[in-house]
Design a protein around this motif. Sequence first.
Motif, mmCIF file in Angstrom:
data_model
loop_
_atom_site.group_PDB
_atom_site.id
_atom_site.type_symbol
_atom_site.label_atom_id
_atom_site.label_comp_id
_atom_site.label_asym_id
_atom_site.label_seq_id
_atom_site.Cartn_x
_atom_site.Cartn_y
_atom_site.Cartn_z
ATOM 1 N N GLN A 39 38.287 37.429 46.194
ATOM 2 C CA GLN A 39 38.877 36.360 45.387
ATOM 3 C C GLN A 39 39.620 36.921 44.188
ATOM 4 O O GLN A 39 40.658 36.387 43.779
ATOM 5 N N LEU A 40 39.093 37.996 43.640
ATOM 6 C CA LEU A 40 39.732 38.652 42.495
ATOM 7 C C LEU A 40 40.897 39.543 42.912
ATOM 8 O O LEU A 40 41.549 40.163 42.074
ATOM 9 N N ARG A 47 43.426 30.227 39.761
ATOM 10 C CA ARG A 47 42.941 31.464 40.366
ATOM 11 C C ARG A 47 42.999 32.658 39.417
ATOM 12 O O ARG A 47 42.214 33.593 39.539
ATOM 13 N N LEU A 82 41.814 45.517 35.722
ATOM 14 C CA LEU A 82 40.551 44.980 35.225
ATOM 15 C C LEU A 82 39.671 46.020 34.544
ATOM 16 O O LEU A 82 38.801 45.669 33.760
ATOM 17 N N SER A 133 39.368 33.937 35.216
ATOM 18 C CA SER A 133 39.046 33.375 36.522
ATOM 19 C C SER A 133 40.271 33.375 37.402
ATOM 20 O O SER A 133 41.353 33.600 36.943
ATOM 21 N N LEU A 153 31.258 37.589 34.692
ATOM 22 C CA LEU A 153 30.921 38.168 35.979
ATOM 23 C C LEU A 153 29.447 38.552 35.981
ATOM 24 O O LEU A 153 28.873 38.853 34.941
ATOM 25 N N ARG A 206 33.580 37.578 46.381
ATOM 26 C CA ARG A 206 34.066 37.500 45.004
ATOM 27 C C ARG A 206 35.115 38.577 44.735
ATOM 28 O O ARG A 206 36.132 38.324 44.089
ATOM 29 N N ARG A 210 48.658 38.677 37.306
ATOM 30 C CA ARG A 210 47.280 38.444 36.871
ATOM 31 C C ARG A 210 47.304 37.912 35.447
ATOM 32 O O ARG A 210 47.996 38.461 34.588
ATOM 33 N N GLU A 268 28.517 42.240 40.137
ATOM 34 C CA GLU A 268 29.970 42.236 40.286
ATOM 35 C C GLU A 268 30.619 43.266 39.367
ATOM 36 O O GLU A 268 31.538 43.981 39.780
ATOM 37 N N GLN A 321 35.945 38.303 32.333
ATOM 38 C CA GLN A 321 37.237 38.464 32.976
ATOM 39 C C GLN A 321 37.830 37.087 33.248
ATOM 40 O O GLN A 321 37.110 36.087 33.329
#
Length: 222
Positions: A168-169, A31, A196, A222, A103, A165, A77, A107, A220
């Motif tokens: 998910q991030l 993830r 990010l 995943s 991305l 998405r 992260r 996004e 970035q």
Amino acid sequence: MTIRDALAEALEARGVGPDQFSELMIRLLDRGVLCRDESKKETELYDRYLQVADLVEDYLSVLRIRLLHERRFHSLRLFPPGAEVPGLADSEDGFNQGLRERLSQQEVAAILVLRAEYDKALREGQIDEHGQVMLPLEAFNLASKNLLGRPLPEALTERRALFRRLRQLRLIRTANDDGLEDAETWLTIRPDITSLVTDAVLSQLTGDGPDAEALSSEEQPS
């Protein structure tokens, strides 16, 4: 003694089994992000990380993967070698593939706008005790038009995919997809957005206003 034996011994001293460590590492590598308040499972995995933090970081350092631990917000992260990581010293690694995931332009645009709106709320003191910001969907759409000259996707399927998405991030929270057509729907921007998008990129966006397409080449984890 093999590396596996040494790891098993170190894990035993911390009360964590090899299978538990494996589960944690697989989840992190799969993830790329883990937030304690996301679910019961992520709470369990985050707490397990705290038990073996040094072992996790040693394991990742061998792969030249950097881990950003936001202790205030209980989140982890991962960043691939060579990625620019806010809060960490720059790496000299020049890798550009592997764990990086490209991305889409849409996004990237959404993430840039979220970061700008988060920074605005931060300056205005509109942040809750968890470092989160509440933002109306209408304001998100308007900010996207103003900053990048592009609205959010009008097609519901595209909009749902984009917000899925972003969730998910671990960048936003939304109640569900049913309200994505309603301008009065609210979303929550999570503090991980600052991991990010660096301050330098944010300054470019709010100052010179570069086109998101130029920034979409950035990749970035995943």
